[in-house]
Design a protein around this motif. Sequence first.
Motif, mmCIF file in Angstrom:
data_model
loop_
_atom_site.group_PDB
_atom_site.id
_atom_site.type_symbol
_atom_site.label_atom_id
_atom_site.label_comp_id
_atom_site.label_asym_id
_atom_site.label_seq_id
_atom_site.Cartn_x
_atom_site.Cartn_y
_atom_site.Cartn_z
ATOM 1 N N GLU A 97 0.864 -1.180 0.000
ATOM 2 C CA GLU A 97 0.000 0.000 0.000
ATOM 3 C C GLU A 97 0.899 1.228 0.000
ATOM 4 O OE1 GLU A 97 -2.732 -0.062 3.236
ATOM 5 O OE2 GLU A 97 -3.663 -1.971 2.648
ATOM 6 N N GLY A 98 0.904 1.944 -1.100
ATOM 7 C CA GLY A 98 1.766 3.122 -1.202
ATOM 8 C C GLY A 98 3.233 2.725 -1.138
ATOM 9 N N ASN A 99 3.951 3.333 -0.217
ATOM 10 C CA ASN A 99 5.379 3.049 -0.068
ATOM 11 C C ASN A 99 5.674 2.020 1.015
ATOM 12 O OD1 ASN A 99 6.411 4.756 -2.079
ATOM 13 N ND2 ASN A 99 6.271 6.540 -0.722
ATOM 14 N N ARG A 100 4.648 1.298 1.448
ATOM 15 C CA ARG A 100 4.850 0.304 2.492
ATOM 16 C C ARG A 100 4.394 -1.081 2.053
ATOM 17 N NH1 ARG A 100 3.142 3.293 8.241
ATOM 18 N NH2 ARG A 100 4.965 4.704 8.316
ATOM 19 N N ALA A 101 5.123 -2.089 2.525
ATOM 20 C CA ALA A 101 4.728 -3.485 2.335
ATOM 21 C C ALA A 101 4.349 -4.056 3.692
ATOM 22 C CB ALA A 101 5.865 -4.284 1.718
ATOM 23 N N PRO A 359 11.046 2.335 0.189
ATOM 24 C CA PRO A 359 12.200 3.113 -0.276
ATOM 25 C C PRO A 359 13.495 2.790 0.466
ATOM 26 C CG PRO A 359 10.271 4.514 -0.096
ATOM 27 C CD PRO A 359 9.910 3.211 0.543
ATOM 28 N N SER A 360 13.372 2.286 1.696
ATOM 29 C CA SER A 360 14.575 1.976 2.469
ATOM 30 C C SER A 360 15.243 0.688 2.019
ATOM 31 C CB SER A 360 14.234 1.865 3.962
ATOM 32 O OG SER A 360 13.562 0.641 4.257
ATOM 33 N N LEU A 361 14.563 -0.108 1.232
ATOM 34 C CA LEU A 361 15.088 -1.413 0.841
ATOM 35 C C LEU A 361 16.362 -1.260 0.008
ATOM 36 C CD1 LEU A 361 14.612 -4.440 1.068
ATOM 37 C CD2 LEU A 361 13.096 -4.304 -0.910
ATOM 38 N N VAL A 362 16.306 -0.423 -1.006
ATOM 39 C CA VAL A 362 17.497 -0.176 -1.823
ATOM 40 C C VAL A 362 18.539 0.595 -1.028
ATOM 41 C CG1 VAL A 362 18.386 1.131 -3.803
ATOM 42 C CG2 VAL A 362 16.377 -0.335 -4.072
#
Length: 378
Positions: A97-101, A359-362
Amino acid sequence: MESFLDQHLEEMLQFIEKLVSIDSGSYCKEGIDKIGKLLEMSYKQLGFNVIVDEQEEFGNHLIIEHKDAIDPNIIILAHMDTVFPEGTAMERPFRIEGNRAYGPGVIDMKASHASVLYAIKALIYQGFEGHKNVRIVLNSDEEIGSPTSRGIIEREAKGRKYALVMEPARKDGSLVSARRGKGNYTLIVEGKAAHSGIEPEKGRSAIEELAHKIIQLHELSDHENGISVNVGLIEGGSSANTVSDHAEAQIDVRIKEIDQVVFLEERLEKICSSSDVAGTKISLEGEMNRPPMEKNKKTRALLRIIQDVGDEIGVEIEDTATGGGSDASFTSSLDVATIDGLGPVGGNAHSDKEYLEIPSLVERTFLLATLIERLTRK
């Protein structure tokens, strides 16, 4: 390496979805071993050797190292188990959902497995040598105190210079540079049953004795110095009109410094050495099962290196201390420079609202890969 990771973001999310879709609670051996097989296959495809430490009750542990590695000076720790019971993956499937998994275990710590794997892939793609300088230990029982993996972690950590622990970063992105030590104890009281209306004077209340002990135990807390003693669960008695002949309490103990262990154990033994209610008997079981992770000189030096790497790639690095436990305590107690919270950013772990900040994953995988290469060149 950042562009490589950007290009593989969708692939990383798909890999996380595979992991989240497998129930892997600490007591779900079948699910943990499925995850282990998936990770084993993924690393073998990259030229790594995988030793499977088989377990009867819990999931198997994995020790992973590149076939060309020669005595790596970095150990990476990550756990495959979650706190969720079997069936949770179906009840709350992976979703974005959006920028969250979201999903059970998505941040604690299935996203971290993707981060480690793709950091290794990025190093290989870039032609660096850092992937040959890591020994990766994946265990299956961290969430219940690492009862079968602690010895493995300590064995594999001996002689290493650096320990990188892949618990998730805090919600604000901070790494973890200190953790409190942890102990679990059970206090058992045996009394004598009697009818509370007909002949209460013949009884010896185990619950009354336990009440005295709870007050004394809580008085051991010294929050200013990082000591907390909490009786979090009690049970006892058989009915309201019966003087209880049995009662017990589960005690959680936290310490900031290893020197506090002797003091606390002596006080616990003293409190439980005699009864306040005549005729009751007391026994205490348990131990300090995680030493504290202290922010010592070596850890401070490693933190500075990580902050330098962060400055280099444009990621601001802050650190914090936390009361929660992790396997970082074991490596830190062996005098190995240890930093925890190197996984992606997320929050609400152990709940139905657990999430990963995509976004923090990369960003954090790039940080990890660059850090590995920097430590390899030192």
